[in-house]
Design a protein around this motif. Sequence first.
Motif, short mmCIF file in Angstrom:
data_model
loop_
_atom_site.label_atom_id
_atom_site.label_comp_id
_atom_site.label_asym_id
_atom_site.label_seq_id
_atom_site.Cartn_x
_atom_site.Cartn_y
_atom_site.Cartn_z
N SER B 213 -5.93 -8.35 -4.57
CA SER B 213 -4.98 -8.86 -3.58
C SER B 213 -3.58 -8.86 -4.17
CB SER B 213 -5.33 -10.29 -3.19
OG SER B 213 -6.59 -10.36 -2.61
N VAL B 214 -2.64 -8.42 -3.38
CA VAL B 214 -1.24 -8.49 -3.77
C VAL B 214 -0.45 -8.98 -2.55
CG1 VAL B 214 -1.33 -6.74 -5.59
CG2 VAL B 214 -0.97 -6.02 -3.23
N GLY B 215 0.84 -9.22 -2.72
CA GLY B 215 1.64 -9.63 -1.57
C GLY B 215 2.61 -10.72 -1.92
N SER B 216 3.28 -11.24 -0.90
CA SER B 216 4.27 -12.30 -1.06
C SER B 216 5.45 -11.86 -1.91
CB SER B 216 3.63 -13.56 -1.66
OG SER B 216 2.59 -14.00 -0.86
N PHE B 217 5.97 -10.66 -1.61
CA PHE B 217 7.18 -10.18 -2.27
C PHE B 217 8.29 -11.21 -2.05
CE2 PHE B 217 11.06 -7.46 -2.24
CZ PHE B 217 10.93 -6.91 -3.51
#
Lengths: 751, 751
Positions: B213-217
């Motif tokens: 999971s990645v995200g929330s730049f």
Amino acid sequence: MKSFSIVLSRLLVILFISFLGCKNETSKDPTTKEAVEVLKDFTQYVNPFIGTSNFGTTNPGPIAVRGMANVSPFNVAGSQNLPLEKDSRWLSTPYINENPFLMGFSHVNLSGVGCPELGVILAMPTTGNLETNHLKYGSTYSEENATVGYYTNKIDKYNVKVEATATTRVGVSKYHFPAGDANILLNLGLGLTNEEGAMVKVVSPTEIEGMRSVGSFCYYKPEEAYPVYFVVRFSKPADKFGIWKKPRNYKGVEADWMTYNDETRIKENYTKEVVGDSIGAFMRYKFDKPSTVEMKIGVSYVSIENARENLEKETASKSFDDILTDAKKEWNTYLSRIEVEGGTADDKTIFYTALYHTLIHPNTLNDFNGEYPKMKTRETLKTDGTRYTVFSLWDTYRNLHQLMSLVYPKQQSNMIKSMLQIYDESGWLPKWELNATETTTMVGDPAGIIIADTYLKGIQDFDVDKAYEAMKKSATQLENNALRPGIKDYIEKGYLTTTTVHSGSVSTTQEYNISDFAIAQLAKALDKKDDYNTFSERAISYRKLFDKEFNLLRPKNDDGSWVTPYNPEAGANFEKNLGFIEGNAWQYTFMVAHDTKGLIELMGGETPFVNRLEDVFEKNQFDMANEPDINYPFLFNHIKGQEYKTGLKVNELLKQHFKNTPDGLPGNDDTGTMSAWAVFSMIGIYPVSPAEPNYALFTPVFDKITIHLDKNYYKNNELILSKKSTQEGIEIKVNTEVFDKHFISHETLTN
Amino acid sequence: MKSFSIVLSRLLVILFISFLGCKNETSKDPTTKEAVEVLKDFTQYVNPFIGTSNFGTTNPGPIAVRGMANVSPFNVAGSQNLPLEKDSRWLSTPYINENPFLMGFSHVNLSGVGCPELGVILAMPTTGNLETNHLKYGSTYSEENATVGYYTNKIDKYNVKVEATATTRVGVSKYHFPAGDANILLNLGLGLTNEEGAMVKVVSPTEIEGMRSVGSFCYYKPEEAYPVYFVVRFSKPADKFGIWKKPRNYKGVEADWMTYNDETRIKENYTKEVVGDSIGAFMRYKFDKPSTVEMKIGVSYVSIENARENLEKETASKSFDDILTDAKKEWNTYLSRIEVEGGTADDKTIFYTALYHTLIHPNTLNDFNGEYPKMKTRETLKTDGTRYTVFSLWDTYRNLHQLMSLVYPKQQSNMIKSMLQIYDESGWLPKWELNATETTTMVGDPAGIIIADTYLKGIQDFDVDKAYEAMKKSATQLENNALRPGIKDYIEKGYLTTTTVHSGSVSTTQEYNISDFAIAQLAKALDKKDDYNTFSERAISYRKLFDKEFNLLRPKNDDGSWVTPYNPEAGANFEKNLGFIEGNAWQYTFMVAHDTKGLIELMGGETPFVNRLEDVFEKNQFDMANEPDINYPFLFNHIKGQEYKTGLKVNELLKQHFKNTPDGLPGNDDTGTMSAWAVFSMIGIYPVSPAEPNYALFTPVFDKITIHLDKNYYKNNELILSKKSTQEGIEIKVNTEVFDKHFISHETLTN
């Protein structure tokens, strides 16, 4: 009797169709014309609430016979359920009858165990706005009812009626929503298990798939945590769907930048995998009138694909009502293998509920296509028969498997085959196997005892050579022995010492003795005379731990001296004890049923033996809730003139501990062991010494018991036990003959 | 020139084969006989370390042209890397040149951004016993070197030499292990991203698959966190494999029962999915002599299957060396589109490295089979061309896309098409799009500016009607406008107020003005006169924020009064500011290039304008590291007699901020915007006003620049810019003609 059986099963179709109020089109089937005899619905005698209080740890949710899936109401989280709340104390059940607050329905559960595990894949219907925090969306419930394969309640907060049933691998629910906004939540964070971590993905407006990590039964072997996969199907497409995720609460500088720290995130219409410890998925509906949604959750321990196949193959286009009808039918087929006459209504309910409990575990591990996970590595293997799991063998070797051998020998045979699969896969027979992990819970080497007992009862359609090899391996391998820690001392000294193990040196010695006795019995049957002699000798080594001073067993130190000072009462109520596991000297000393004669001699003859045995009860040392002493009452049968005490004691214990109420089990059902005790006790026979094909015989609760025997294993079609009051007392008949002995062989009973 | 190009590309094959010391069998290809001209290797002029210090946030790891995968050394975790350590401060790069401690190699990374994101799928070779804690297995490193598409170092602690290269969607590594126990760790816990959660599964001794999971730049939109999938293949089957998981540290009563609390769990030979925040997989080898293992990691934002297909289609049976040869070849094809002569060796390196940086982002989002995730919901869609991602448009609308239009118009066309796909999928053009999420970072409505600029330069093979519709939507929708918050005030008052937005009311007004100017320009081209008039008028509304008192822009309150007291210096160095985003009045006032004439009038004529512009530099208010003022130096070209200052300023800034050293960028590269500034500045043209197909012209760094134009878009085969010192000064030629104007149209340049 064969033709009768056929009629019976055909009639059942009619019975349940009318029972459920369905159209009785099936009665047009010409074959049903044969149906003339009175048909009994034995499922009416099952009360699924028995054992749901007093730490019985059963649950009232629907399950198929030895089902993998089970839809249990989940009411053990949240302060509303204190003091019986899972995070505040040790709690090993998803449901407790007296708890008021419901958080949903878990779809894989264990029944009658003493450690928290499974209790995951939680579904909950709610109404109104979406709320994903179970502490907030939970509700009181009412109008609760349960019958075999069926559970219903009303969720007060939302005025939603829930109905649930199950097939072997699919939990099926029917939610009756009022008009308005309706939600179905699938919570993958909450659970009874100690393990966390899940994956979920909304596949379409009618399907969700994913996996949930479970494992660490009794907080053992966390490294063997494993996934349970699921596919959820809904009868109506959701108007909206999505997932939620609540990440951990971040600390430090990062938390300063996170305006969203410690907040749940909602992802609407999101269709990719989401992973995390605290996640879930939701389906939302807008109903303009009261509406129902049926939900099917297929599970698998192999893969999502298999969970989907299980769901499709078992429930296909079937409605909730179809599935419920099938579930009841299947249960009646099994329950009707024993028919009882006489006794009170409560007696019948206690009896059939106990029989029901013995048909829950061991349960099915393999998928519909035969695939199941290999021990530990979980590679996918395939089985022809049923691969059973949940082998709580320290409990069940004492009576449950003996009951299976007598009434359901085909299942028992498959259980042995499953044990041999476990041996093939892991190199060792199971001890406490759970979903392809060996939890190593409790002590001893129990699988071989069951294997010998089963073989000696004529159930021999398994690879006995492999079984014997496996039994000898754990009995002889001195280093890295997975089943028998302390084996070196055991073989050299004849017993384990307080140095060999931290606790339970005496208990463990006794367990090894019983296992060695089983090996000896099997060796004899297989004509292995040397082994018979060796293991027969080993099997009585407990005698070295018998202390004349107390006329009880007593632990020894490494140098052979007695542990001093010594209080034989120490160790009751599950306190840790140098010599005994879950018990004390009183509760263990007579646990040498294979050598009762030897014990009588050690104690100085029959009178001291009987006195000591009565002491156990009189000194309040007898524990009905724990296994080591549960065959004590039947030992009176060994002593001439004292045999009548068996029936008295058994009856007293049945009355005291087994009731048609939620607290109607003495404690943990121990995956059916307590229930098997009740079943045998109520029909007047008990397998007092495991691996000996003999039963103690005593007065049954019922007037007449008919056991329909499996023709593939037994000569007789049926076994009838009956009692009749005569002038001399109670006369017991086995089939048509009066039987006045106090032990009866399996051979005599069945052939 | 066409035939030359063909020769060139054929020759490249020979060049790199010999460069890498491979067998030159390919030279037997008869077609290579044509190869006679001198071939240039432009990749030799790229120094991938430029920008890896001074917060340039580039990394030296290999990447293909606009690649999805990138193998970056990861050295920003652990106390050894303090103060530039990711958990102790805001840090937005996986690699910092001066940091000494390496934790592995991350396989998806962002280049030149200001927020922490990606930097995941970390691989690390170690030796000896298995250690899965990166704080313990990390090591210093040495013998570091990097060229285009290639990175190498030696991991000191383990004496392992690492080499890495990449294809578009696959990171490829070669580990040189000494004899003995060797481990390859795949750490899915550690990462630069703020998001946690992963799944991993060992498929076989040569393959691992999973997702992270990645995200929330920039800590925005955590609800849009998304998965990156991967498949790892190893050239040698592991002798042992497994996974690890470190669960959260439990508290409360449960922790009391967990003997294993806060401990990492190792699962050897385990082949099922494992999920969690802190997990990883390992492959272990036992080498009796020094050995190499090649590892390929295919990535995808769609699925594991696609990651596997990407890996197979792009690297198939190719060895590390084959892949490296291909990578260099591809890069040279792109870099050779601009040939420069003259200048120092460092000038060339600064130039080609800058050009290299402009070819990293926007990068490829779609898989080899064309599939890519839909905005937000991430359903799978398919594209014919390339779906580009990482649109940091507030940065790149100023110059990067103009460079693409001139040199790589096909790519630029595909970027516009990608923006329109985003519009189709989400209803809005992108602002700061990242892997199919709109991060909403920064302000303004920049996509339309790029669309207009591109169209007006003759690149028109996209659906301009849809583009125009999309541009008008964000310019006119008053409610729930995803791109233009405050649009009501903007349209009614002509500007945003300090009440409309928390900060940046002036900046945002200016950005909207530029966007409206772009709409007007496109309207004109499309013969939409009314729109042209409306948006032309809107485009100069910033004038209402011009305060004669300061001769600078100044924020206004809701009632139309000036914000008082007012300090125009406030807001420098990224301090929060009522009127300006990442800047102050000095850095924004001239950011109205489309209305420089209007600004001159507002300021009272050319002399006050030039004085004020010079003030910016003299008062040290010019910020080379941030976008709003980066076109200031070129504004001197507007004032007769002052034009020479452009060349002087540009040269000064180039010398001061762009160097052939790790700190050779002025700050964040801003996904190539700083580098695009350097490329234009060094070749003597700059697109000073976005959406106007014009360039300021000034003295280039190089004597001669040849741009090979794309015949599919431009009439000329090439554009030659050259300078020559004459008695009157420096003479600039465009192609063969001396050009003495200070602006040149795109049309003139290319046709």
